[in-house]
Enzyme design. Sequence first.
Site, short mmCIF file in Angstrom:
data_model
loop_
_atom_site.label_atom_id
_atom_site.label_comp_id
_atom_site.label_asym_id
_atom_site.label_seq_id
_atom_site.Cartn_x
_atom_site.Cartn_y
_atom_site.Cartn_z
N ASP A 102 0.87 -1.17 0.00
CA ASP A 102 0.00 0.00 0.00
C ASP A 102 0.91 1.22 0.00
O ASP A 102 1.72 1.38 0.91
CB ASP A 102 -0.88 0.02 1.26
CG ASP A 102 -2.02 -0.99 1.17
OD1 ASP A 102 -2.26 -1.53 0.08
OD2 ASP A 102 -2.66 -1.24 2.21
N ASP A 150 -13.60 -4.89 -2.03
CA ASP A 150 -13.53 -4.82 -0.57
C ASP A 150 -14.88 -5.23 -0.02
O ASP A 150 -15.90 -4.63 -0.33
CB ASP A 150 -13.20 -3.39 -0.12
CG ASP A 150 -11.80 -2.97 -0.55
OD1 ASP A 150 -10.88 -3.79 -0.42
OD2 ASP A 150 -11.63 -1.84 -1.02
#
Lengths: 199, 255
Positions: B11, B130
């Site tokens: 990330d 997600d």
Amino acid sequence: MTEVALLDYGAGNLASVQFAFERLGARVRRVSDAAGINEAERLVLPGVGAAAWAMRRLDARGLSDPIRAFPRPLIGLCLGQQLLFESSAEGDVPLLGLIPGQVIPLTPGPGLTVPHMGWSALSDLADDPLTEGVEDGAYVYFVHGFACPDGPATLARARHGTPFPAMVRQGNRWGCQFHPERSSTTGARILSNFLAIDA
Amino acid sequence: MTARRIIPCLDVKDGRVVKGVRFEGHVDMGDAVELALRYRDQGADELVFYDITASPEGRTLDYGWIADIARDLDIPFCVAGGIADADQAARCLDHGADKVSVNSRALARPGLITQMAERLGRQCVVVGVDSRIIDGEWQVHQFTGDPSATKRTGRRTLDWILEAEALGAGEIVLNVMDQDGVRKGYDIAQLKAARERLTIPLVASGGAGATDHFREVFEQADVSGALAASVFHTGAIAIPDLKRYLADAGQEIRL
């Protein structure tokens, strides 16, 4: 310094292929027309995506015949290997026709996803300048939804349910169904073998 | 056949690798290019770079940074973050990325998946999802890089992944948010349900905390790859040890 011409026809992972050859110390020249192909010492035909679409681009830019006539070492990578064959079930456009047979879709099944995406082992390696130093069982990185027909041109196989040609050769034309530029040390060895083939 | 993929996820926020816990707050983990090369050396099968600031702030990826990675890296990598159209996706590939992943933009405009697949081939198109349990159902969440921008979509996860596949996705990365950063294991039930419905590759994400979790998700959910971040970044799990453990447990692994 060895020079390779990388064919830019708008259907390829040009940067990653270029970087891979540069890591091996080769000078990469991007070519996009017949003159560039004719002058090349050795030629790389990259490609990702659909065969029919890529072939139409080659035809539209007048590149198909210069590729067919290219007399020195040529390597097709991924879709570039498929384009060496006669036809594809993906569309009714004739391919380069340098190796007999039709490119066919992989079929999904239990435990078998399509596209075939990931690292698979090479097997049945034939003795060839391109496979020198590459061992049976070496892993290389594949991303494809279609496979080339097996035949006398097959240099190595991999399995996705059934075996399919992972590498091919017909005369001065070679092909890799996988991405040598993304296949770590094994891929680098194969590209380096290609650079070492007499032009 | 095809080896199970171990995929460290980086990330990225402002060029640094960060890791959040339950998507609340982020901890600096190191330089992105440095970490990428370290994982390559350790035997990572693929890397994913998520620019987690891109989507909520309406920014798109810095393409020069993709080329920096591609120049040195000789394993595949996927980039994600704010890719809004097929042109931007193509530019990522032009700079050396192998795949591009879309998430919130595809939810807002599902046709994006088709446009990317037609232009680039579906094998380059990854759809990230997600998911978390809401009212007893697996539901899709959107804009998860920044807690203040996260929102529910009302879509059911299993419906959306099938739609994404039909639209042209070449791979699904299913990130189960209830598990993310908590390290209690992958959500086997949800991943298994997803695997049974898809014909394209499925990558598990969210919740890895121990080597056992990787074995379980491969054995029980039959996923193609397992993605994790913090356990690799902190050194809690060393990739060479993990891969040897999985190979000894009978999984096909590239050693």
